[in-house]
Design a protein around this motif. Structure first.
Motif, PDB file in Angstrom:
ATOM      1  N   GLY A   1       0.785  -1.232   0.000  1.00  9.44           N
ATOM      2  CA  GLY A   1       0.000   0.000   0.000  1.00  9.44           C
ATOM      3  C   GLY A   1       0.808   1.270   0.000  1.00  9.44           C
ATOM      4  N   PHE A   2       2.006   1.242  -0.565  1.00  3.29           N
ATOM      5  CA  PHE A   2       2.853   2.421  -0.739  1.00  3.29           C
ATOM      6  C   PHE A   2       3.229   3.078   0.599  1.00  3.29           C
ATOM      7  N   PRO A   3       3.827   2.341   1.536  1.00  6.75           N
ATOM      8  CA  PRO A   3       4.247   2.976   2.798  1.00  6.75           C
ATOM      9  C   PRO A   3       5.321   4.028   2.540  1.00  6.75           C
ATOM     10  N   ASP A   4       5.438   4.976   3.457  1.00 12.66           N
ATOM     11  CA  ASP A   4       6.412   6.059   3.296  1.00 12.66           C
ATOM     12  C   ASP A   4       7.846   5.545   3.329  1.00 12.66           C
ATOM     13  N   ALA A   5       8.071   4.410   3.965  1.00 14.49           N
ATOM     14  CA  ALA A   5       9.428   3.857   4.038  1.00 14.49           C
ATOM     15  C   ALA A   5       9.352   2.336   4.043  1.00 14.49           C
ATOM     16  N   LEU A   6      10.404   1.709   3.549  1.00 14.14           N
ATOM     17  CA  LEU A   6      10.510   0.258   3.605  1.00 14.14           C
ATOM     18  C   LEU A   6      11.361  -0.113   4.824  1.00 14.14           C
ATOM     19  N   PRO A   7      10.976  -1.134   5.569  1.00 15.46           N
ATOM     20  CA  PRO A   7      11.787  -1.550   6.716  1.00 15.46           C
ATOM     21  C   PRO A   7      13.205  -1.921   6.286  1.00 15.46           C
ATOM     22  N   ASP A   8      14.186  -1.578   7.132  1.00 18.10           N
ATOM     23  CA  ASP A   8      15.569  -1.933   6.816  1.00 18.10           C
ATOM     24  C   ASP A   8      15.712  -3.435   6.622  1.00 18.10           C
TER      25      ASP A   8
END
Length: 402
Positions: free
Chosen positions: A372-379
């Protein structure tokens, strides 16, 4: 009873009354004509203004130059000069009569006779003239009554009018789709009988007229009538009853979503999916419109609307979703975000520059879209993707490390 032009806002456009005076309106040498007069009678907004004049084109140019009005000889051979006013352009055309016609082109001669000029026009509602100073309307063919009745009627013999210009077949239906309430049976019969004459026209002219028709107020009903009477069979045999049903569904979806009707989208609704490429080429649509026509018929796939819009663009996604009867309300206000990770970030985490970077970005993008297009991807997600790419490269003989 004398007919008077309503005091519509366009009549007060900057420079317009002065232009009419330059062209001799006070001496009866210039009058408003056509769409502006018709639409003023219907209390519709007017954008295009035409002035007819008894003055020959050279004198029109001389007068405009003498008064400092910029003139563009847009169609001088046919007597048309565009006068550029501070409030916009105005088409000025010398009165004409037809010398010869072949259904596609006309050889004309200039005239000083208002009735002669009116008699060569297509429909009664387009042969209305008005005195710029007094507003008095000149109507030789009962065009005012036809305007009020919502009746598109050829001037004189419909067959003769169609023989002069075959495009008038499509114009008859386009004007009926915009203004009509009751169909003129004589005109309809003539158009049906002469429908094959459309084959003589350039496909560009057909496309332009059809595009205007498809976005008119009653486009769905009128296109249905055209299909029933075989009007388009010679030039667009792909359009059938099923296409009219799809057009009706699309028009309803556009209205529900508050989306303006669009000619390319509506043409796509009329066509079977496998016909879009051929029809776009036949109508000689622009490359952009041809690609859009084909894309609009490609379906929505299994992804959600935002995923589709991200991959193909919001405009194309709106076309496809509306054609599929799916909602677009939230999408209309959506701006596609940017993937919150770059190739440089992957290289910084140890991935060697090269094809592996692009393929890893694509994999991360797919995951990001699905989430859903999160603002950041988890490291952890990024590290896992990089590690997988490095391992795949190692298995192929490349360490994959920077």
């Amino acid at each position: 009873m004398e007919l008077i032009l309503p005091d519509a806002p366009w009549r007060d456009r900057e420079g317009l009354r002065g232009l009419a005076d330059i062209l001799g309106a006070r001496n009866g040498d210039a009058r408003y004509v056509g769409g502006a007069v018709r639409d003023a009678l219907l209390d519709l907004p007017v954008s295009d203004i035409d002035i007819a004049t008894r003055l020959p084109p050279p004198e029109v140019l001389e007068r405009l130059a003498a008064f400092g009005v910029r003139a563009v000889p847009t169609g001088l051979a046919h007597g048309t000069v565009t006068a550029v006013l501070p409030s916009g352009p105005v088409e000025v055309t010398t009165l004409r009569r037809d010398v010869a016609t072949d259904g596609r082109h006309a050889v004309i001669a200039f005239s000083e006779d208002w009735l002669e000029d009116a008699g060569r026009r297509d429909f009664t509602m387009n042969a209305l003239y008005a005195d710029p100073a007094t507003g008095a309307i000149f109507d030789w063919f009962d065009g005012h009554a036809d305007v009020l009745a919502g009746r598109v009627r050829f001037i004189g013999d419909p067959y003769r009018r169609i023989a002069e210009d075959h495009l008038r077949i499509l114009r008859f239906f386009r004007f009926h789709a915009r203004f009509g309430r009751e169909i003129d049976e004589d005109g309809l019969s003539a158009c049906a009988a002469r429908a094959n004459d459309l084959m003589a026209l350039s496909r560009e002219r057909i496309a332009a007229e059809l595009g205007k028709l498809l976005v008119a107020r009653s486009a769905v009903a009128v296109v249905g009538l055209m299909v029933d009477r075989g009007i388009l069979r010679a030039v667009l045999p792909e359009i059938a009853v099923g296409g009219v049903d799809r057009l009706g569904d699309l028009a309803a979806a556009e209205t529900a979503a508050g989306v303006a009707p669009d000619p390319v989208r509506r043409l796509a609704a009329l066509l079977p999916r496998d016909a879009a490429e051929a029809v776009g080429a036949r109508l000689k649509l622009s490359n952009a419109d041809r690609k859009r026509l084909v894309a609009a018929t490609a379906g929505t796939g299994t992804e959600g609307p935002f995923a589709l819009a991200y991959r193909v663009g919001v405009g194309e996604a709106v076309d496809r979703l509306l054609l599929a009867g799916r909602p677009v309300d939230d999408l209309l206000r959506w701006t596609p975000p940017r993937l919150p990770v770059s190739g440089g970030a992957l290289v910084a985490r140890g991935l060697v520059k090269g094809p592996g970077v692009a393929s890893t970005l694509r994999a991360l993008e797919t995951r990001w879209i699905a989430d859903g297009f999160p603002d950041a991807l988890p490291d952890a997600t990024i590290d896992q993707a990089v590690a997988g790419a490095i391992a795949a490269n190692a298995a192929s003989g490349d360490s994959g490390r920077a």
